[in-house]
Scaffold this motif. Structure first.
Motif, mmCIF file in Angstrom:
data_model
loop_
_atom_site.group_PDB
_atom_site.id
_atom_site.type_symbol
_atom_site.label_atom_id
_atom_site.label_comp_id
_atom_site.label_asym_id
_atom_site.label_seq_id
_atom_site.Cartn_x
_atom_site.Cartn_y
_atom_site.Cartn_z
ATOM 1 N N TYR A 115 0.865 -1.198 0.000
ATOM 2 C CA TYR A 115 0.000 0.000 0.000
ATOM 3 C C TYR A 115 0.894 1.238 0.000
ATOM 4 N N ASN A 116 0.770 2.076 -1.011
ATOM 5 C CA ASN A 116 1.591 3.273 -1.147
ATOM 6 C C ASN A 116 0.934 4.448 -0.415
ATOM 7 N N ILE A 117 1.624 4.961 0.576
ATOM 8 C CA ILE A 117 1.116 6.162 1.261
ATOM 9 C C ILE A 117 1.547 7.412 0.521
ATOM 10 N N ARG A 118 2.819 7.514 0.151
ATOM 11 C CA ARG A 118 3.314 8.633 -0.654
ATOM 12 C C ARG A 118 4.280 8.092 -1.689
ATOM 13 N N LYS A 119 4.276 8.722 -2.896
ATOM 14 C CA LYS A 119 5.135 8.269 -3.975
ATOM 15 C C LYS A 119 6.463 9.005 -4.019
ATOM 16 N N LYS A 120 6.551 10.100 -3.315
ATOM 17 C CA LYS A 120 7.816 10.844 -3.330
ATOM 18 C C LYS A 120 7.977 11.546 -1.992
ATOM 19 N N PRO A 121 9.239 11.781 -1.624
ATOM 20 C CA PRO A 121 9.463 12.475 -0.344
ATOM 21 C C PRO A 121 9.033 13.934 -0.436
ATOM 22 N N VAL A 122 8.824 14.536 0.722
ATOM 23 C CA VAL A 122 8.408 15.927 0.803
ATOM 24 C C VAL A 122 9.572 16.757 1.304
ATOM 25 N N SER A 123 9.903 17.797 0.557
ATOM 26 C CA SER A 123 11.013 18.659 0.951
ATOM 27 C C SER A 123 10.584 19.595 2.067
ATOM 28 N N ASP A 124 11.587 20.173 2.712
ATOM 29 C CA ASP A 124 11.280 21.153 3.757
ATOM 30 C C ASP A 124 10.523 22.339 3.188
ATOM 31 N N GLU A 125 10.894 22.745 1.948
ATOM 32 C CA GLU A 125 10.203 23.889 1.341
ATOM 33 C C GLU A 125 8.734 23.576 1.102
ATOM 34 N N ALA A 126 8.439 22.379 0.631
ATOM 35 C CA ALA A 126 7.049 22.005 0.384
ATOM 36 C C ALA A 126 6.262 21.927 1.682
ATOM 37 N N ALA A 127 6.912 21.397 2.716
ATOM 38 C CA ALA A 127 6.230 21.337 4.005
ATOM 39 C C ALA A 127 5.902 22.729 4.513
ATOM 40 N N ASP A 139 -0.246 27.404 3.030
ATOM 41 C CA ASP A 139 -1.436 27.174 2.222
ATOM 42 C C ASP A 139 -1.786 25.695 2.289
ATOM 43 N N PRO A 140 -2.811 25.325 3.014
ATOM 44 C CA PRO A 140 -3.120 23.902 3.171
ATOM 45 C C PRO A 140 -3.580 23.239 1.889
ATOM 46 N N HIS A 141 -3.916 24.045 0.847
ATOM 47 C CA HIS A 141 -4.347 23.444 -0.414
ATOM 48 C C HIS A 141 -3.189 23.310 -1.407
ATOM 49 N N TYR A 142 -1.967 23.624 -0.984
ATOM 50 C CA TYR A 142 -0.825 23.596 -1.896
ATOM 51 C C TYR A 142 -0.574 22.177 -2.375
ATOM 52 N N ASP A 143 -0.692 21.984 -3.700
ATOM 53 C CA ASP A 143 -0.327 20.717 -4.336
ATOM 54 C C ASP A 143 -1.034 19.529 -3.667
ATOM 55 N N ASN A 144 -2.268 19.789 -3.124
ATOM 56 C CA ASN A 144 -2.984 18.723 -2.421
ATOM 57 C C ASN A 144 -2.088 18.029 -1.404
ATOM 58 N N PHE A 145 -1.328 18.814 -0.699
ATOM 59 C CA PHE A 145 -0.289 18.269 0.181
ATOM 60 C C PHE A 145 -0.911 17.516 1.352
ATOM 61 N N SER A 146 -0.343 16.376 1.693
ATOM 62 C CA SER A 146 -0.732 15.630 2.882
ATOM 63 C C SER A 146 0.447 14.776 3.304
ATOM 64 N N LEU A 147 0.793 14.838 4.558
ATOM 65 C CA LEU A 147 1.902 14.019 5.033
ATOM 66 C C LEU A 147 1.614 12.537 4.859
ATOM 67 N N GLY A 148 0.341 12.157 4.986
ATOM 68 C CA GLY A 148 0.005 10.745 4.856
ATOM 69 C C GLY A 148 0.247 9.954 6.122
ATOM 70 N N TYR A 149 0.887 10.536 7.099
ATOM 71 C CA TYR A 149 1.093 9.844 8.357
ATOM 72 C C TYR A 149 1.312 10.884 9.434
ATOM 73 N N ASN A 150 1.265 10.437 10.655
ATOM 74 C CA ASN A 150 1.493 11.293 11.805
ATOM 75 C C ASN A 150 2.852 10.921 12.381
ATOM 76 N N ASP A 151 3.842 11.813 12.303
ATOM 77 C CA ASP A 151 5.197 11.440 12.708
ATOM 78 C C ASP A 151 5.402 11.475 14.212
ATOM 79 N N THR A 152 4.354 11.760 14.969
ATOM 80 C CA THR A 152 4.480 11.714 16.432
ATOM 81 C C THR A 152 3.708 10.543 17.023
ATOM 82 N N ALA A 153 2.975 9.803 16.197
ATOM 83 C CA ALA A 153 2.171 8.708 16.736
ATOM 84 C C ALA A 153 1.974 7.656 15.665
#
Length: 1270
Positions: free
Chosen positions: A1023-1035, A1041-1055
Motif C-alpha cells: 500500500y503506497n502512502i506517498r510516492k515521493k518524499p516531501v522537501s522542507d520547502e514544500a512542508a 497554504d493547506p491546499h498547496y499541491d494537495n499536500f498531505s503528510l500521509g502519516y502522523n510522525d508523532t504517533a
C-alpha cells in the motif's frame, strides 16, 4: 336578533342589513319569528347581459374588435387602434352596483391579451377614481394567454356605475397586441344621497330623547373636496361622546362611554384612519362597537381600540347631528367646520337617516343657517375638476400660451410627495430667457434665466405633504409675485431687473429643457393668462401634447398611512414607493423590523464578546419591547446580566400599618417593567437579594399570622416568603438554617425585639422575579422602624438559545397560528444528516396563503411563500453541505420590500419585490414545525432556538417520545441497540443510525465484518502512502497554504496506531513492514519459535521488543495492537496486559531508503503462508482499500495469489437492520448467498526467499492471514 315594531322599521332594518353585508337576519314580529334571507353572495355577473351601447372605447382595431365584443367567453374581444397612445375600454353598467371582483381574458383564439392594467371607476363617465390595491399599487395583474380567466378580487367593495380599463402591458410575441374580454362581479346597490354646503345639517332625534346601547353599528359613505368637516356628533350628560370628523384629510373617531371626575377617569378615546380623503372620491366608513371594543374601518383600513374606563354602554342624550352642528348662536363646533360634500347611506343601528330625511319624518330635523326654508338636496352635485396624474418616468404636459404678451399669469393646484420635480417651465419670446417653477427639498423654487445675466432664484414653503396646494404666479417687467395657498397677505416677490415677453408653449410636469427631475403627483385647475385650460378640448384639437399622463383622476395615495415603518421608524414616500429611516430606533432593515442588538448577555458572549461592561440588549428582538441598557459581567462559561434600580441603596420606613402599609415601588433603570420581565422570562437562572432590617417591626408575622410585610413580583402577585427560603412557605432564611433569634418564630424580625435584626437572602425562583414592590406594614408603633434593600436583578443564561428537540420519526409539532401582519422574521438552529426536510410551515385552508422554510438538497435552503399573487421562493445555495450533522443558524425575513434568507455567516439570498407590493399573511392553520402539511417532506434532525417575530417557541414543551420528539439533540446513537464496533463512528440518522467504517479496517452495517486475505507462498500486498518524499520547502508551503499541491503528510510522525490479526502454522515470517524515505522502519516479525517481535528503527538505533513469548503459529487467530505516542509504545497481543516501552529517539529527517535490514530479510524466508485480517495503520486500511476500493485507482499493489477470506471468523448474531440500509434487502424475490473462501490444505509451501525494497514509503504485508476453519 332584531325586534321591530312596524313595516317601516322592518324596511330600514333590512336596508341596514344589506349595507352591513349580512346574509340573513332573524326578525321578531307580533305574528311570530321569521328568518329573512337578505341576499346570497354578492357575485352576480354584471357585464354579460349589457347591450352594445353600454360599451365605449378610445378606438378599435377594426369592426371585428369593437368594444361591445369585450364580454367574457365571447367569440372575439376588444383591441384598440395601433396608433392609440392611451387606449381605454369603458363600460356603463346602467345603474350603481356594489363591485367585488373583475375577471379578464384575451381576445378569442389569438395572441392578444393584456398582462397588466389599471381600473378606474366612478358615478359618471368624466370623473374617475383609480382602484388601489393593498400596498398602494394601482396595477392589476392580467392574463398570460388568451383563454384562461384571471380573476382579481377587490380587497374592499366599492360602488360605481361606470368602469374604465386602461391597458398598461400586453403580449407582443407572435404579433400579439392588446386584447380584452372582461366580466365584473357584484350586486345591486341602493343609494340614498344628501348634499351638504357647510351651512346645513340634519338632526336625528332619539326615541324617548335618549339612546342607551351596548353595541352599535354605524355605516356612512362620503366624498368631499375639503380637508375638514364634521360628519357625526352626539353627546351625553355623563360625559358620553360620539364624534366623527374629518381633519387634514384624515378621519377621526372620538368616542367615550363616560368619564368620572371623582375617580379621575377620562373615558375619551380617539381612533384615526384614512388619509387624503379630500379627493372627491367615495369613501366607505363603518363603526362597530360591542361594549368597550371598537372597530373603525375606512375603505380597507381597520383600526381597533378599547374605550377607557369601566363603562360598557353608550348613553347619548336627545339627538344626533349629521353633517354639522348648527344651533342658535352656534354655527358649528368650536374646533371643527361643518361638512361640505356628499353623504350616502347613513345608517345608525339600522336607521336610514337620509331616507327618513327625504320622507320628512318627525324625528328628523333639517337645519339651514343661511336660508331657514331651504330644502335639502337629495342628489350629489359633483364639481368637474378634471385632475390629471403625472405617473411616468418621462411624463409631461405641453399646452399653448399667448405669444409675446408683457404680462404672465399662471395658476394651478398640485399635490405630491416628491422632494424635487418640475412644476412649470416656459421659454420667453425674443430669446429673453426662461422661467422655471419647481420643487426642491419640498420647497417651491422660482428661477428666471436671462442671457448674459445671473439667474434669479428664490424658494418658499414646504409643500410635498400630499395635500392640495394652490400656486398663483404673476409677472411683468422687473416684478414677479408668487402666492401660495391664496395667502395674499404675504406673497413672495422678485423685484430685480428682467424683461417678460410670454412664449407660445408651457410645460407642466417635465421637459428636456431643464435639469429638474420629472414631477410626480396630481395637478388641476390650470389657468394661463387668466383663462382656464380645458384639457379635453386642447387634446382633441391637438393644440397640446402629453405623455405618461392619467387624465380625469388623481391617483396619488398615502403610503405612509398607516405607517409601514415599525418601531417608530420615519416614513418618507414618493408617488410609487416609500423608504423607512431607522436612525436612533435601535432597529434596522427595510421597515425597521430587525433589532441591531443581541437578545441577552449570553448571546453577546457566544458571539465573541468576552469583556464585561454596559451592553444594550433586546430580549424580544423584533418584538414590540424597546432595547435597553444593562451591565454584562462576562465569565468564561456564563454571562451575568445585571439591572440596577432605585432601591439598591436602601429605604427607611416609619409610620406604616397593616391597613395602610408603605408600598415601595422598584423602578428599574433604563428599562420598563415589561422589559425586565421579558429578560427574567428568557433567562436560565435569576436571583435578587432582599434585606429587611427591623427595630420592633415584624415582617411575615410567623408562624400563622397575617403578614405585615411581603413583596410583589411578576404579574403583580404578592409573595409571602423571604429571601433564602423556598417559595410559598411563609418563612425566612433563618428558619431553613435554624438560626432564627427566637426559635418560636420563622423570621428574626417576627420576634419583635427592641434591637436591630435582619432577615435577608436571595430570591431565586425565576417565574416570580423580578421584585416589583416591597410592602412594609408594621412601623407605626413607638420606636418602630424598618429598612429594606432590594439588590439588582442578576440573571444568566438564555433558555431560548438552548431550547432543543430532536425529530427521530416523521412527525411534526403544532403551535398557535402565526399572525405576523405584513412583516415576519424567523430564526432557528438545526443540524441533520438528511438531504431534505421541511423545518416549518404555516398556511390557510386552501394553501393560497402560506410560508415554508425547507432544505431542498444538501446545499439548497428554500424560503417559499405565497403571500400575494403567486408562489415565490428564495433559494440560498450553500458552498458547503448543510447535512453535515453540525449546527447551522438560519435567518429568514419577509416584508413589503423583499424576502431573504441566510445560513450561518454566508451572504443573504434576497428576492426584492416590485414597488407598491403588499404582503398579507393571514394564516388559519396551526404553525407546523418538523414537516409541511399532512407530514410532507418531514425533517429528521435537531432544532433549537426557534423564534417567530422575536417570540421564542417552547420546543421542549412539545416533547413526546412515542411520536419521535426527544428533548435535547439525541437520536438513535445514544441508545443504539448494537453499537458501532471496531472504532466505527456512529452517524446520527435520528430515525435510525449508520456506522461510518471508513477509518477502520472493517466492513458491514456495524463495522463488524473482518476483511481478510489469504496469502499463498511468495505473495504479498503493498500500500503506497506517498510516492515521493516531501522537501522542507514544500512542508513550509503547506503550512502557509493547506491546499498547496494537495499536500498531505500521509502519516502522523508523532504517533503510530497499528492493529491486525493473523493465523498461520508456518514460521518464520514478516507479518507487517512499514518503510519510510529514510532507513527508519517498523516491522512485526513472527520468529522461528512462534513468538512475535516488534522492530522500530528510528534514526541510528534499531529497537527490538518482544510482544509475546508464546508460540502463535498454532493455526488460531491472534490479535496484535501497537500504539506509539511520542516516545511511549503500548503493545497488546490478545488479552495480555499492555506492555509499556520508552523509545529514546524519534523519526529522523526524510531521505531515500537503503537496503533492507539483514535481520528482517532473514525472517522473510520462506515467507508467510496464512491469513491476515483487520489490518489498519493510522487511517489506512490496505486490505479494505484492495477488496473494497472507493476510488478508481487504489494505491495497492499485489504479487502472487492474494484472495479475500473471512479468516475463519464466525458470523455474529446481529440485531435489526433497517431495510433501507440492509445490503441484502430486495423487493423482487432475489436471494444472494455469500460464498466463503475455503482452502483445501492448511499448509502451503512458500517460495519467497527474500524481501524487496521500494524507493517510497509503503506498507508491506508479506503474507496474510488466517486459515479457514470450519
Amino acid at each position: 336578533p332584531v325586534i321591530v315594531e312596524n313595516c317601516i322599521i322592518l324596511k330600514a332594518v333590512c336596508e341596514w342589513c344589506i349595507m352591513s353585508h349580512f346574509e340573513s337576519v332573524l326578525i321578531t314580529l307580533d305574528l311570530g319569528v321569521f328568518l329573512i334571507v337578505i341576499a346570497g353572495e354578492c357575485v352576480d355577473p354584471l357585464v354579460s347581459g349589457l347591450y352594445a351601447s353600454s360599451f365605449l372605447a378610445s378606438s378599435r382595431y377594426n369592426f371585428l374588435y369593437s368594444a361591445n365584443f369585450a364580454k367574457l367567453y365571447g367569440n372575439s374581444g376588444w383591441s384598440p387602434s395601433p396608433r392609440d397612445r392611451q387606449p381605454w375600454l369603458q363600460v356603463d353598467l346602467g345603474r350603481k352596483y356594489r363591485l367585488l371582483a373583475i375577471a379578464t381574458q384575451g381576445t378569442f383564439n389569438s395572441y392578444d391579451w393584456v398582462s397588466k392594467y389599471t381600473l378606474l371607476y366612478g358615478d359618471r363617465p368624466d370623473s374617475w377614481t383609480p382602484y388601489i390595491m393593498k400596498g398602494g399599487n394601482s396595477t392589476l395583474p392580467g392574463n398570460w394567454n388568451y383563454y384562461q380567466v384571471k380573476r382579481n378580487v377587490f380587497h374592499y367593495a366599492f360602488t360605481a356605475k361606470h368602469i374604465r380599463l386602461l391597458p398598461l402591458a400586453w403580449n407582443t410575441e407572435n404579433g400579439g397586441k392588446i386584447g380584452v374580454r372582461l366580466e365584473l362581479f357584484g350586486c345591486s346597490y341602493d343609494s340614498y344621497v344628501l348634499q351638504y354646503d357647510g351651512d346645513d345639517s340634519v338632526v336625528y332625534m332619539y326615541p324617548g330623547k335618549r339612546s342607551r346601547t351596548l353595541h352599535d353599528h354605524i355605516a356612512i359613505n362620503f366624498k368631499t373636496l375639503y380637508e375638514d368637516g364634521l360628519l357625526l356628533h352626539s353627546e351625553g350628560i355623563q360625559g358620553d361622546l360620539l364624534t366623527l370628523e374629518l381633519k387634514r384629510g384624515r378621519l377621526y373617531l372620538h368616542i367615550s362611554l363616560g368619564s368620572s371626575v371623582i375617580h379621575k377617569v377620562d373615558g375619551r378615546v380617539t381612533l384615526t384612519a384614512g388619509s387624503l380623503l379630500d379627493n372627491l372620491h367615495w369613501h366607505y366608513v363603518t363603526i362597530k362597537r360591542y361594549g368597550r371594543q371598537v372597530n373603525f374601518t375606512v375603505d380597507s383600513q381597520t383600526v381597533t381600540g378599547i374605550c377607557n374606563g369601566e363603562f360598557t354602554h353608550l348613553d347619548l342624550d336627545t339627538q344626533l347631528y349629521v353633517g354639522g352642528v348648527i344651533e342658535q348662536n352656534l354655527p358649528h363646533l368650536p374646533t371643527t367646520q361643518n361638512f361640505q360634500g356628499c353623504l350616502e347611506n347613513v345608517f345608525i343601528n339600522g336607521i336610514n337617516i337620509i331616507d327618513k330625511a327625504q320622507r320628512e319624518e318627525p324625528d328628523i330635523r333639517p337645519i339651514c343657517l343661511s336660508f331657514p326654508q331651504k330644502k335639502m338636496h337629495f342628489a350629489c352635485r359633483d364639481n368637474l375638476l378634471k385632475p390629471m396624474t403625472f405617473a411616468g418616468p418621462n411624463n409631461y404636459l405641453q399646452v399653448p400660451g399667448f405669444f409675446r404678451r408683457p404680462r404672465m399669469f399662471v395658476k394651478f393646484k398640485f399635490r405630491s410627495w416628491d422632494y424635487t420635480g418640475l412644476l412649470m417651465f416656459t421659454r420667453f419670446a425674443d430669446d429673453l430667457g426662461a422661467l422655471e417653477l419647481g420643487l426642491s427639498e419640498g420647497q417651491i423654487n422660482v428661477t428666471i434665466f436671462q442671457p448674459g445675466k445671473k439667474k434669479l432664484q428664490f424658494a418658499a414653503g414646504g409643500l410635498n405633504d400630499g395635500y392640495w396646494h394652490t400656486v398663483d404666479l404673476a409677472a411683468r417687467d422687473n416684478l414677479l409675485t408668487l402666492t401660495i395657498d391664496e395667502e395674499k397677505a404675504s406673497p413672495l416677490k422678485i423685484t430685480n431687473p428682467f424683461t417678460i415677453r410670454t412664449g407660445d408653449r408651457y410645460f407642466f410636469g417635465g421637459t428636456c429643457e431643464t435639469k429638474l427631475n420629472r414631477f410626480h403627483g396630481c395637478m388641476q385647475h390650470i389657468f394661463i393668462d387668466d383663462e382656464q385650460l380645458d384639457i379635453d378640448i386642447i387634446l382633441q384639437r391637438q393644440w397640446g401634447r402629453y405623455a405618461e399622463l392619467l387624465l380625469g383622476t388623481c391617483g396619488i395615495t398615502d403610503r405612509c398611512t398607516p405607517n409601514p415603518c415599525e418601531h417608530e421608524g420615519r416614513c418618507i414616500q414618493s408617488l410609487d414607493d416609500f423608504i423607512c429611516l431607522c436612525e436612533n430606533t435601535g432597529y434596522k432593515g427595510e421597515v425597521c423590523h430587525m433589532s441591531v442588538y443581541k437578545e441577552s448577555c449570553e448571546a453577546y458572549r457566544l458571539s465573541g464578546k468576552y469583556w464585561s461592561g454596559n451592553y444594550t440588549i433586546d430580549p424580544d428582538l423584533s418584538g414590540p419591547l424597546k432595547p435597553f441598557e444593562v451591565y454584562c459581567k462576562m465569565k468564561s462559561y456564563k454571562a451575568w446580566t445585571v439591572i440596577l434600580h432605585d432601591r439598591v441603596d436602601g429605604t427607611k420606613v416609619t409610620g406604616s400599618s397593616i391597613d395602610r402599609p408603605y408600598i415601595g415601588d422598584v423602578n428599574y433603570w433604563n428599562a420598563s417593567w415589561d422589559d425586565v420581565t421579558a429578560l427574567a422570562n428568557t433567562s436560565m437562572y435569576c436571583e435578587q437579594w432582599i434585606d429587611y432590617s427591623c427595630y420592633k417591626s415584624r415582617l411575615l408575622n410567623t408562624p400563622n399570622g397575617r403578614p405585615f410585610g411581603y413583596w410583589i413580583g411578576r404579574g403583580n402577585v404578592s409573595h409571602y416568603y423571604w429571601g433564602g427560603t423556598f417559595r410559598e412557605v411563609q418563612m425566612c432564611g433563618c428558619a431553613i438554617n435554624q438560626t432564627c433569634t427566637d426559635p418560636k418564630f420563622q423570621c428574626n424580625c417576627d420576634a419583635d425585639y427592641r434591637q436591630w435584626y435582619s432577615d435577608k437572602g436571595y430570591l431565586d425562583f425565576r417565574d416570580h422575579l423580578p421584585v416589583r414592590k416591597v410592602v412594609v406594614g408594621d412601623t407605626n408603633r413607638t420606636g418602630s422602624e424598618a429598612h429594606f434593600t432590594v439588590g439588582p436583578l442578576r440573571c444568566h443564561g438564555d433558555r431560548n438559545i438552548w431550547n432543543t428537540i430532536a425529530f427521530t420519526k416523521p412527525t411534526y409539532i403544532t403551535f398557535p397560528t402565526f399572525k405576523p401582519g405584513s412583516t415576519a422574521d424567523i430564526s432557528f438552529h438545526f443540524k441533520t444528516y438528511r438531504d431534505h426536510g421541511v423545518f416549518l410551515e404555516n398556511s390557510d385552508e386552501q394553501l393560497r396563503n402560506f410560508i415554508r422554510i425547507e432544505m431542498n438538497t444538501t446545499h439548497d435552503l428554500l424560503f417559499i411563500f405565497m403571500v400575494g399573487d403567486g408562489i415565490i421562493n428564495v433559494t440560498l445555495h450553500s458552498p458547503v453541505p448543510l447535512n453535515d450533522n453540525e449546527w447551522h443558524f438560519v435567518q429568514a425575513e419577509i416584508n413589503v420590500k423583499l424576502a431573504r434568507i441566510k445560513v450561518d455567516y454566508q451572504p443573504w439570498a434576497v428576492r426584492r419585490f416590485p414597488g407598491q407590493t403588499f404582503v398579507t399573511m393571514k394564516f388559519t392553520h396551526p404553525l407546523l414545525v418538523g414537516s409541511a402539511n399532512r407530514t410532507l417532506r418531514p425533517f429528521l434532525g435537531c432544532l433549537r432556538g426557534l423564534r417567530m417575530n422575536g417570540v421564542p417557541l417552547d420546543l421542549e414543551g412539545k416533547v413526546n417520545e412515542e411520536q419521535g420528539i426527544r428533548r435535547n439533540c439525541t437520536g438513535q446513537c445514544l441508545n443504539a441497540t448494537i453499537p458501532c464496533r471496531n472504532s466505527g463512528q456512529c452517524i446520527e440518522g435520528y430515525a435510525s443510525y449508520t456506522c461510518d467504517c471508513n477509518n477502520t479496517a472493517f466492513d458491514g452495517f456495524y463495522c463488524h465484518k473482518d476483511i481478510g486475505a489469504y496469502f499463498e507462498i511468495g505473495s504479498w500486498l503493498r500500500y503506497n502512502i506517498r510516492k515521493k518524499p516531501v522537501s522542507d520547502e514544500a512542508a513550509w508551503a503547506n503550512w502557509i497554504d493547506p491546499h498547496y499541491d494537495n499536500f498531505s503528510l500521509g502519516y502522523n510522525d508523532t504517533a503510530d496506531d497499528i492493529e491486525f490479526s493473523f493465523s498461520t502454522v508456518h514460521t518464520p515470517a514478516v507479518l507487517l513492514y512499514i518503510s519510510s524515505f529514510v532507513q527508519d522502519y517498523i516491522a512485526v516479525i513472527l520468529k522461528t519459535d512462534g513468538s512475535v517481535d516488534l522492530r522500530y528503527k528510528l534514526g541510528l538505533i534499531t529497537h527490538k521488543y518482544q510482544l509475546t513469548h508464546r508460540n502463535l503459529a498454532d493455526g488460531y487467530p491472534h490479535y496484535v495492537n501497537i500504539t506509539r505516542h511520542n516516545r511511549t509504545i503500548k503493545t497488546q497481543v490478545h488479552a495480555l496486559t499492555a506492555v509499556t516501552v520508552y523509545v529514546i529517539l524519534l523519526l529522523s529527517a526524510l531521505s531515500e531508503v537503503g537496503d533492507i535490514d539483514y535481520d528482517i530479510q532473514r525472517h522473510n524466508a520462506p515467507g508467510f503462508i496464512g491469513c491476515i485480517s483487520g489490518v489498519r495503520y493510522n487511517v489506512y486500511a490496505p486490505l479494505k482499500a484492495f477488496f473494497r476500493p472507493n476510488e478508481t485507482d487504489p494505491p495497492v499493489t499485489t504479487q502472487g495469489y492474494v484472495s479475500e477470506s473471512n479468516c475463519g471468523a464466525f458470523p455474529p448474531v446481529l440485531g435489526y437492520v433497517p431495510w433501507e440500509a440492509d445490503p441484502w434487502f430486495t423487493s423482487i424475490g432475489e436471494f444472494i448467498c455469500p460464498i466463503m473462501h475455503q482452502y483445501k490444505n492448511n499448509i502451503i509451501l512458500c517460495s519467497s526467499t527474500h524481501l524487496c525494497t521500494f524507493p517510497f514509503q509503503s506498507i508491506f504485508i508479506s503474507m496474510m492471514t488466517l486459515v479457514y476453519f470450519g
